[in-house]
Scaffold this motif. Sequence first.
Motif, PDB file in Angstrom:
ATOM      1  N   PRO A  75       0.730  -1.271   0.189  1.00  0.00           N
ATOM      2  CA  PRO A  75       0.415   0.337  -0.049  1.00  0.00           C
ATOM      3  C   PRO A  75       0.635   0.726  -0.003  1.00  0.00           C
ATOM      4  O   PRO A  75       0.727   2.473  -0.890  1.00  0.00           O
ATOM      5  CB  PRO A  75      -0.803   0.026   2.044  1.00  0.00           C
ATOM      6  CG  PRO A  75      -1.005  -1.648   2.079  1.00  0.00           C
ATOM      7  CD  PRO A  75       0.742  -1.813   1.213  1.00  0.00           C
ATOM      8  N   GLU A  76       1.455   1.590   0.910  1.00  0.00           N
ATOM      9  CA  GLU A  76       3.060   2.289   0.881  1.00  0.00           C
ATOM     10  C   GLU A  76       3.353   2.875  -0.592  1.00  0.00           C
ATOM     11  O   GLU A  76       3.381   4.396  -1.241  1.00  0.00           O
ATOM     12  CB  GLU A  76       4.201   2.529   1.760  1.00  0.00           C
ATOM     13  CG  GLU A  76       3.759   1.727   2.696  1.00  0.00           C
ATOM     14  CD  GLU A  76       3.144   0.625   3.304  1.00  0.00           C
ATOM     15  OE1 GLU A  76       3.341  -0.613   2.661  1.00  0.00           O
ATOM     16  OE2 GLU A  76       2.615   0.092   4.068  1.00  0.00           O
ATOM     17  N   ALA A  77       3.769   1.526  -1.252  1.00  0.00           N
ATOM     18  CA  ALA A  77       4.237   2.181  -2.598  1.00  0.00           C
ATOM     19  C   ALA A  77       3.686   2.345  -3.626  1.00  0.00           C
ATOM     20  O   ALA A  77       3.355   3.197  -4.145  1.00  0.00           O
ATOM     21  CB  ALA A  77       5.242   0.894  -2.857  1.00  0.00           C
ATOM     22  N   GLN A  78       2.043   1.921  -3.326  1.00  0.00           N
ATOM     23  CA  GLN A  78       1.141   2.194  -4.551  1.00  0.00           C
ATOM     24  C   GLN A  78       0.743   3.481  -4.122  1.00  0.00           C
ATOM     25  O   GLN A  78      -0.041   4.601  -4.680  1.00  0.00           O
ATOM     26  CB  GLN A  78      -0.673   1.611  -4.107  1.00  0.00           C
ATOM     27  CG  GLN A  78      -0.006   0.030  -4.578  1.00  0.00           C
ATOM     28  CD  GLN A  78       0.440   0.063  -5.871  1.00  0.00           C
ATOM     29  OE1 GLN A  78       0.169   0.259  -7.179  1.00  0.00           O
ATOM     30  NE2 GLN A  78       1.099  -1.154  -6.195  1.00  0.00           N
ATOM     31  N   SER A  79       0.429   4.082  -2.700  1.00  0.00           N
ATOM     32  CA  SER A  79      -0.111   5.579  -2.470  1.00  0.00           C
ATOM     33  C   SER A  79       1.152   6.279  -3.486  1.00  0.00           C
ATOM     34  O   SER A  79       0.755   7.669  -3.421  1.00  0.00           O
ATOM     35  CB  SER A  79      -0.256   5.570  -1.092  1.00  0.00           C
ATOM     36  OG  SER A  79      -1.331   5.175  -0.233  1.00  0.00           O
ATOM     37  N   ALA A  80       2.650   6.246  -3.147  1.00  0.00           N
ATOM     38  CA  ALA A  80       3.488   7.182  -3.504  1.00  0.00           C
ATOM     39  C   ALA A  80       3.053   6.943  -4.686  1.00  0.00           C
ATOM     40  O   ALA A  80       3.321   8.093  -5.435  1.00  0.00           O
ATOM     41  CB  ALA A  80       4.541   6.716  -2.899  1.00  0.00           C
ATOM     42  N   LEU A  81       2.922   6.318  -5.594  1.00  0.00           N
ATOM     43  CA  LEU A  81       2.841   5.802  -6.955  1.00  0.00           C
ATOM     44  C   LEU A  81       1.348   7.001  -7.376  1.00  0.00           C
ATOM     45  O   LEU A  81       1.839   7.898  -8.193  1.00  0.00           O
ATOM     46  CB  LEU A  81       2.793   4.203  -7.201  1.00  0.00           C
ATOM     47  CG  LEU A  81       2.462   4.182  -8.894  1.00  0.00           C
ATOM     48  CD1 LEU A  81       3.600   5.231 -10.434  1.00  0.00           C
ATOM     49  CD2 LEU A  81       2.202   3.517  -9.457  1.00  0.00           C
ATOM     50  N   ALA A  82       0.422   6.996  -6.846  1.00  0.00           N
ATOM     51  CA  ALA A  82      -1.122   7.469  -6.860  1.00  0.00           C
ATOM     52  C   ALA A  82      -0.623   9.080  -6.578  1.00  0.00           C
ATOM     53  O   ALA A  82      -0.827   9.607  -7.938  1.00  0.00           O
ATOM     54  CB  ALA A  82      -1.681   6.786  -6.339  1.00  0.00           C
ATOM     55  N   PHE A  83       0.514   8.943  -5.916  1.00  0.00           N
ATOM     56  CA  PHE A  83       0.580  11.025  -5.560  1.00  0.00           C
ATOM     57  C   PHE A  83       1.282  11.322  -6.747  1.00  0.00           C
ATOM     58  O   PHE A  83       1.123  12.837  -6.667  1.00  0.00           O
ATOM     59  CB  PHE A  83       1.098  10.745  -3.204  1.00  0.00           C
ATOM     60  CG  PHE A  83       0.764  12.131  -3.312  1.00  0.00           C
ATOM     61  CD1 PHE A  83       0.130  13.578  -3.660  1.00  0.00           C
ATOM     62  CD2 PHE A  83      -0.181  11.490  -1.765  1.00  0.00           C
ATOM     63  CE1 PHE A  83      -0.404  14.622  -2.823  1.00  0.00           C
ATOM     64  CE2 PHE A  83      -1.089  12.570  -1.349  1.00  0.00           C
ATOM     65  CZ  PHE A  83      -0.518  14.139  -2.163  1.00  0.00           C
ATOM     66  N   ALA A  84       2.213  10.405  -6.737  1.00  0.00           N
ATOM     67  CA  ALA A  84       3.107  10.867  -7.900  1.00  0.00           C
ATOM     68  C   ALA A  84       2.308  11.219  -9.105  1.00  0.00           C
ATOM     69  O   ALA A  84       3.141  12.532 -10.057  1.00  0.00           O
ATOM     70  CB  ALA A  84       4.359  10.403  -8.375  1.00  0.00           C
ATOM     71  N   VAL A  85       1.904  10.255  -9.941  1.00  0.00           N
ATOM     72  CA  VAL A  85       1.515  10.580 -10.867  1.00  0.00           C
ATOM     73  C   VAL A  85       0.116  11.069 -11.039  1.00  0.00           C
ATOM     74  O   VAL A  85      -0.015  12.867 -11.744  1.00  0.00           O
ATOM     75  CB  VAL A  85       0.276   9.048 -11.626  1.00  0.00           C
ATOM     76  CG1 VAL A  85      -0.700   9.791 -12.639  1.00  0.00           C
ATOM     77  CG2 VAL A  85       1.191   8.360 -11.746  1.00  0.00           C
ATOM     78  N   SER A  86      -0.302  11.787  -9.882  1.00  0.00           N
ATOM     79  CA  SER A  86      -1.874  13.092  -9.562  1.00  0.00           C
ATOM     80  C   SER A  86      -0.543  14.046  -9.774  1.00  0.00           C
ATOM     81  O   SER A  86      -1.644  14.793 -10.480  1.00  0.00           O
ATOM     82  CB  SER A  86      -2.265  12.585  -8.340  1.00  0.00           C
ATOM     83  OG  SER A  86      -3.286  13.578  -8.410  1.00  0.00           O
ATOM     84  N   ALA A  87       0.388  14.875  -8.820  1.00  0.00           N
ATOM     85  CA  ALA A  87       0.684  15.522  -9.000  1.00  0.00           C
ATOM     86  C   ALA A  87       1.366  16.097 -10.112  1.00  0.00           C
ATOM     87  O   ALA A  87       1.401  17.348 -10.315  1.00  0.00           O
ATOM     88  CB  ALA A  87       1.569  15.902  -7.710  1.00  0.00           C
ATOM     89  N   ALA A  88       1.427  15.435 -11.235  1.00  0.00           N
ATOM     90  CA  ALA A  88       1.939  15.379 -12.655  1.00  0.00           C
ATOM     91  C   ALA A  88       1.274  16.581 -12.685  1.00  0.00           C
ATOM     92  O   ALA A  88       1.038  17.165 -13.590  1.00  0.00           O
ATOM     93  CB  ALA A  88       2.546  14.073 -12.539  1.00  0.00           C
ATOM     94  N   PHE A  89      -0.042  15.361 -13.439  1.00  0.00           N
ATOM     95  CA  PHE A  89      -1.595  15.895 -13.794  1.00  0.00           C
ATOM     96  C   PHE A  89      -1.866  17.636 -13.297  1.00  0.00           C
ATOM     97  O   PHE A  89      -1.884  19.144 -13.934  1.00  0.00           O
ATOM     98  CB  PHE A  89      -2.314  14.937 -14.036  1.00  0.00           C
ATOM     99  CG  PHE A  89      -2.176  14.335 -15.013  1.00  0.00           C
ATOM    100  CD1 PHE A  89      -3.150  14.283 -16.286  1.00  0.00           C
ATOM    101  CD2 PHE A  89      -1.609  12.777 -15.083  1.00  0.00           C
ATOM    102  CE1 PHE A  89      -2.936  13.109 -17.238  1.00  0.00           C
ATOM    103  CE2 PHE A  89      -1.499  11.886 -15.662  1.00  0.00           C
ATOM    104  CZ  PHE A  89      -2.026  11.698 -16.739  1.00  0.00           C
ATOM    105  N   ALA A  90      -1.837  17.435 -12.027  1.00  0.00           N
ATOM    106  CA  ALA A  90      -1.577  19.479 -11.288  1.00  0.00           C
ATOM    107  C   ALA A  90      -0.782  19.708 -11.637  1.00  0.00           C
ATOM    108  O   ALA A  90      -1.447  20.884 -12.444  1.00  0.00           O
ATOM    109  CB  ALA A  90      -1.563  18.533  -9.463  1.00  0.00           C
ATOM    110  N   ALA A  91       0.232  19.429 -12.025  1.00  0.00           N
ATOM    111  CA  ALA A  91       1.199  20.610 -12.528  1.00  0.00           C
ATOM    112  C   ALA A  91       1.134  19.983 -13.669  1.00  0.00           C
ATOM    113  O   ALA A  91       1.606  21.383 -14.449  1.00  0.00           O
ATOM    114  CB  ALA A  91       2.521  19.911 -12.663  1.00  0.00           C
ATOM    115  N   LEU A  92       0.803  19.793 -14.619  1.00  0.00           N
ATOM    116  CA  LEU A  92       0.292  19.773 -16.725  1.00  0.00           C
ATOM    117  C   LEU A  92      -0.773  20.605 -15.881  1.00  0.00           C
ATOM    118  O   LEU A  92      -0.626  22.080 -17.531  1.00  0.00           O
ATOM    119  CB  LEU A  92       0.444  18.803 -16.977  1.00  0.00           C
ATOM    120  CG  LEU A  92      -0.844  19.179 -18.280  1.00  0.00           C
ATOM    121  CD1 LEU A  92       0.401  18.905 -19.785  1.00  0.00           C
ATOM    122  CD2 LEU A  92      -0.886  17.547 -19.220  1.00  0.00           C
ATOM    123  N   ALA A  93      -1.651  20.607 -15.257  1.00  0.00           N
ATOM    124  CA  ALA A  93      -2.497  21.743 -15.352  1.00  0.00           C
ATOM    125  C   ALA A  93      -2.361  23.003 -15.111  1.00  0.00           C
ATOM    126  O   ALA A  93      -2.798  24.408 -15.606  1.00  0.00           O
ATOM    127  CB  ALA A  93      -3.624  21.352 -14.455  1.00  0.00           C
TER     128      ALA A  93
END
Length: 839
Positions: A210-228
């Motif tokens: 779960p820790e790795a999945q949370s880190a991965l999900a947050f990283a991808v989500s943050a990248a899309f927020a930066a694109l916005a």
Amino acid sequence: MSVISRSTLAKAALGPLAAAALIAVLAAGAIPPYQAYSVGLAAVYTVLVLSVGLLAGWAGIWSIAHPAFFAMGAYFAAYGSTHGWSLEVVVLGAMACSAAFGMFLGAAGARFSMLYVALLTLAFTMVSLEVMGQWTNVTGGDQGIAMAKLDSALGLGTLASAGTQAQYVAVGAAGIALAVAALARPSSLRMRLVAAKSHPMAARSIGIAPEAQSALAFAVSAAFAALAGVLLALVVGFVSPEPFSLALAISLIAACVLGGPGTLLGAVVGGAYLTWVPTAAENAGVPQPILQGVVLIAALLFLPGGVVVFLGRLARRLLRRPASQPPAPVEPPEESPRPVPAPEATAAELLRLDEVAVTFGGLKALEGASMSVRAGETLAIIGPNGAGKTTLMNVLSGLVGGGRVEGSAQYRGMPLLKSRATARRRLGIGRTFQHAETFPELTVLENVLCTRRRVTAHNRARAAALLERVGLAHVADRYPGELPFGLHKRLDLARALAEEPELLILDEPFGGLDASERTLLARQIVRQQQRGTAVVIIDHVLDDLFAVAHRVVAFDFGRPIGEGSPGKILEDPRVRSSYLGEGGARDELPRRDGTERAAVHLEGVDHAYGGVTALRGVDLTIAQGSVVGVVGANGAGKSTLGQILHGTLPPTRGRRAVGEELRSALVPEGRALFKTLSLRENLEVAAYAAGIKGADLRARLAETAEWLPPRLRERMGVPAAGLSGGEQQILAIARALMARPDLLIVDEPALGLSPAMVDEVYARLGRLAREGMTVVVLEQSLGRAASACHEVVVLHEGGIAVRGEPADPLFLARAEQAYFDGQDDFDGQDDAPVAVAQS
């Protein structure tokens, strides 16, 4: 190679096609310029809401950090445009930088609850926005920074800001972002994120951290927020701190809830909401925060899944009938399963435990556990409730939690205890759970596919073949919540078998199944034996368990107490005693003359939890002033019967009748004390619940305190957590006495107590009986119940197998046999009616 279905490609194409159509409309001038700007801004917010909504819907993380990532992308674009950076460097740099911070937040926040994740992301946003405001050389501070043109390093031309070209880019980027999300939806990435969110322990058992999945999900989500953020800088042409306040974080959450977390169309709805809500508030003459608050409250109350989910359900309801329950699969007729012969004694050991111990604080849950399992062998673990069986299963699968594990374990000749739970799946260890812990937001097929890192055509074919083998192919597209309990259990087994483990751990697989379902499960276990799989299985349904086991190890009080073949293990006196208890001398009880009135009467009572039958056909009368012991193995239905006798649980079928003005009290299994409250406060809480106040409360406290032993009366101000287990049990009984019940029901009063404390608890229950109280004891120990009760009722698989008076010299022998197999084969009749449970 990964497989992408045509339907997935078609859904993914809708985003770019819609974006292309909208760009064509904009280019044709069909939308006025001031509205075209709003369309571009809506596209920007769609990408931002998508990043927040998928993080919440797929990973279960609500973030307040996204205004910071949004600002990071915008300032990155503005600074880069004034320093000659290319468009590609700006986009990739902003996304990579935000992804790095997002990964840190995801990894750090995975250890905490949702509240602490919210606080962590809130702190990150506050610090980040303050740094951006003070870093004037880069951000321009409160004055902001103007956006210049961006040249493409790939020769795609020059992109000017604050114009129609930027609006086209924003709309196109939103379409592409939606397409990427649509392609990710059926992928293993989304499945593993949802699995880690839904049930972290079960996710670990199949190799998902779960820790790795949370880190991965947050990283991808943050990248899309930066694109916005980059898109915002292009559309607006100027970046200042004002759009990135904490109010934006609240607005983002409101937009996600309104549209629907985890839905793609919900992101479009949320983006439109963020764009036009200021105009709507102005037109309505209402402050924007008030309007947003009203919308959020309305969405939470009336549209908890969001607008998109609500409209989807409404459309399905109008276009077709609700889905019916899945039909039961047609199983091929086969003979009763016959286990494969046990492996030779000289066969290689797959698993060996030596003096394994597990402690939780000062509690020893497992001690001196030494055993071995050979390849292809089925080892059964038996013992009463609290014997340490599930703790042993958790040791093997690495899910002990906060317990301290000592000793050694060798698996295929390698140390096992130091390996992580997620690594043990790769070692070849699979397990099921007592309550079939599946992932409710994934379909049956996805529950199996999520064990793989990639969904390929080969993996999908193997998963489909496995579902066919266990009889779940006809419900592959259903969700676990739509399945009856028996199919739910099969799904848990299928997930454990998905990677063909060498060691299969089964935690009470027969529990809650009917006779035909148990036969089907036994057939599956035999198939694994034929494949050479070693199986470690615990259960309380001994007849089905022994039908497939090669060898049995019995546990009690966390230690192995006996080992042998299924046909001989119950002949061991220590094993029988662990289940049945020691008889001992009968306590002195008030005499009965047979004319007592009924305190509670049950007639034809059945009870089921979902698809699980807990009680069936129970007819029982509890006479006033009697002490009745209800005994049976774990899962026999004792606790359910206790709740129905108490009146807190209505039966599914049948009738409960009570005497006039009967007051009953239940002491639940595990005592359920308020550990942080003092002894006096625990008693006062019970009094308040019974409506006792003022002088009556003080009198009742004094009366109940007199019932307590002196060592507890002297510690009324001590927190309940500071008491021993036996003292807590006495306090739990005293708390029930605050209501002055006519009927007292005590569930497992001896669980986890030393023999001396068991004697004290039962002595105090006997004192209550001699004072005229009716007492029902729900107990695993037949011997203890026989020595302390007027009458003993033996439950087996939810039905009354036998009942009678312990004074009858034939009764205990009959009760012992009924305890284990539910059958009463003795001649002769006792005075009470006998109902034999149907298996």
